[in-house]
Scaffold this active site. Structure first.
Site, PDB file in Angstrom:
ATOM      1  N   LYS A 165       0.878  -1.607   0.077  1.00  0.00           N
ATOM      2  CA  LYS A 165       0.217  -0.319   0.219  1.00  0.00           C
ATOM      3  C   LYS A 165       0.637   0.936  -0.017  1.00  0.00           C
ATOM      4  O   LYS A 165       0.657   1.955  -0.541  1.00  0.00           O
ATOM      5  CB  LYS A 165      -1.092  -0.039   1.171  1.00  0.00           C
ATOM      6  CG  LYS A 165      -1.982  -0.963   1.188  1.00  0.00           C
ATOM      7  CD  LYS A 165      -3.103  -1.265   2.450  1.00  0.00           C
ATOM      8  CE  LYS A 165      -3.697  -2.603   2.381  1.00  0.00           C
ATOM      9  NZ  LYS A 165      -4.557  -2.976   3.159  1.00  0.00           N
TER      10      LYS A 165
ATOM     11  N   GLN B 167      -4.572  -1.749   9.919  1.00  0.00           N
ATOM     12  CA  GLN B 167      -4.275  -2.446   9.298  1.00  0.00           C
ATOM     13  C   GLN B 167      -4.998  -3.654  10.073  1.00  0.00           C
ATOM     14  O   GLN B 167      -4.620  -3.890  11.259  1.00  0.00           O
ATOM     15  CB  GLN B 167      -3.422  -2.832   8.814  1.00  0.00           C
ATOM     16  CG  GLN B 167      -2.559  -4.489   7.734  1.00  0.00           C
ATOM     17  CD  GLN B 167      -3.603  -4.607   6.899  1.00  0.00           C
ATOM     18  OE1 GLN B 167      -3.530  -3.200   5.721  1.00  0.00           O
ATOM     19  NE2 GLN B 167      -3.949  -5.353   6.402  1.00  0.00           N
TER      20      GLN B 167
ATOM     21  N   ASP C 229     -10.985   2.911   4.442  1.00  0.00           N
ATOM     22  CA  ASP C 229     -11.057   1.416   3.843  1.00  0.00           C
ATOM     23  C   ASP C 229     -12.859   1.758   4.110  1.00  0.00           C
ATOM     24  O   ASP C 229     -13.544   0.416   4.010  1.00  0.00           O
ATOM     25  CB  ASP C 229     -10.629   0.420   5.293  1.00  0.00           C
ATOM     26  CG  ASP C 229      -9.736  -0.156   4.770  1.00  0.00           C
ATOM     27  OD1 ASP C 229      -9.567  -0.216   3.657  1.00  0.00           O
ATOM     28  OD2 ASP C 229      -8.772  -0.842   5.996  1.00  0.00           O
TER      29      ASP C 229
END
Ligand code: NAP
Length: 278
Positions: free
Chosen positions: A51, A95, A118
């Site tokens: 990422k 994460q 997200d």
């Protein structure tokens, strides 16, 4: 047709890179993405590094904030609060999975909905299910973009989604409903999975069971999107038995090289959208 997720993702990244370059000229500002990584779970480390690499390539200011496994929930919450207030941070990503002492729900709820790249915050989940503007979780968004490359109008199509997770199955269902599909969501308690899948014009498999979907589960000329990432010996395979299904389907995503690259491209897209909205 084999759907080339790598190529589509590269096109998206290219577009984002150009837009960020012109934002930099016009406003002397670029989007910022802060990724919180707790512990040293190997797959998370790989995802996060990927990422960061992709973010930097398109001109996003990306930082990884790392903590050891024994960090407290309070410390993470206070870091999120600080990032929420920081004008240079457009997007915040924590994460998953998280260590046991940290409550996932509390962490997700603490991220400002406008920085929730997200798309997991209840505000974004609610907006998506109400059909309003929302930040959409990256993997289902990537799946939708691939499906729409194959078929412009999805109206009236029967879509079947295997899996009902908050990450994949549920938002995928909302996105396809918004496209006027008739949507069926199946899961581990579904009575006759094969029968349901056979009705699908569009089949999205987000299960985590290697090669679950066989050729006789799919309708001829359907679109098959394989979200699954499973280790089989030293190979990575999807939830769809690619070799047997590929000649029956109209279009199918491979694993790897299908949905995976789109997930990261959509994270960059969401980060840019968050920056613009702020
Ligand atoms: P998850 O949270 O474990 O959800 C799996 C879903 O599949 C659940 O709804 C479960 O049903 C259902 N299921 C499990 N076994 C089944 C079976 N035998 N028959 C029918 N349904 C079954 O998984 P997830 O986070 O959505 O991830 C799914 C897969 O996608 C994993 O392989 C993951 O690694 C992969 N993934 C890929 C990407 C990407 O970028 N390509 C991103 C995220 C995840 P119940 O609800 O009844 O338990």
């Amino acid at each position: 047709m084999i759907i080339d997720g790598k190529k589509e993702a590269a096109l998206i990244r290219d577009k984002i890179k150009k837009e960020i370059a012109s934002l930099k000229i016009d406003r002397n500002k670029v989007p910022g993405l802060s990724v919180i990584l707790i512990g040293d779970f190997a797959p998370s480390l790989i995802y996060v590094k990927n990422k960061e690499k992709n973010s930097k390539e398109v001109g996003i200011n990306s930082e990884i904030i790392r903590y050891s496994d024994n960090i407290t929930e309070k410390e993470i919450l206070s870091k999120i609060e600080e990032l929420n207030k920081n004008e240079n941070v457009s997007g915040i990503l924590v994460q998953l999975p998280l260590p046991k002492q940290i409550n996932k729900e509390k962490i997700i709820n603490a991220i400002h909905p406008k920085k929730d790249v997200d798309g997991f915050h209840p505000i974004n989940v609610g907006n998506l299910s109400s059909g309003y503007k929302a930040i959409v979780p990256c993997t289902p968004l990537g799946c939708l973009l691939l499906i729409k490359k194959i078929e412009k109008s999805l109206s009236g199509k029967h879509a079947v989604i295997i899996g009902r997770s908050n990450l994949n199955g549920k938002p995928m269902a909302q996105l396809l409903l918004k496209e006027n599909c008739t949507v069926t969501v199946v899961h581990s308690k579904t009575k006759d999975l094969k029968l349901e899948c056979q009705k699908a014009d569009i089949l999205v498999a987000a299960v985590g069971v290697a090669n679950l979907v066989k050729s006789d589960w799919v309708k001829k000329d359907s679109i098959i999107i394989d979200v699954g990432i499973n280790k089989l010996g030293d190979r990575l395979v999807g939830d769809v038995d690619f070799e047997s299904v590929k000649d029956k389907a109209k279009a199918i995503t491979p694993v790897p090289g299908g949905v995976g690259p789109m997930t990261i491209a959509c994270l960059l897209k969401n980060t840019l959208e968050c920056f613009k909205a702020q």
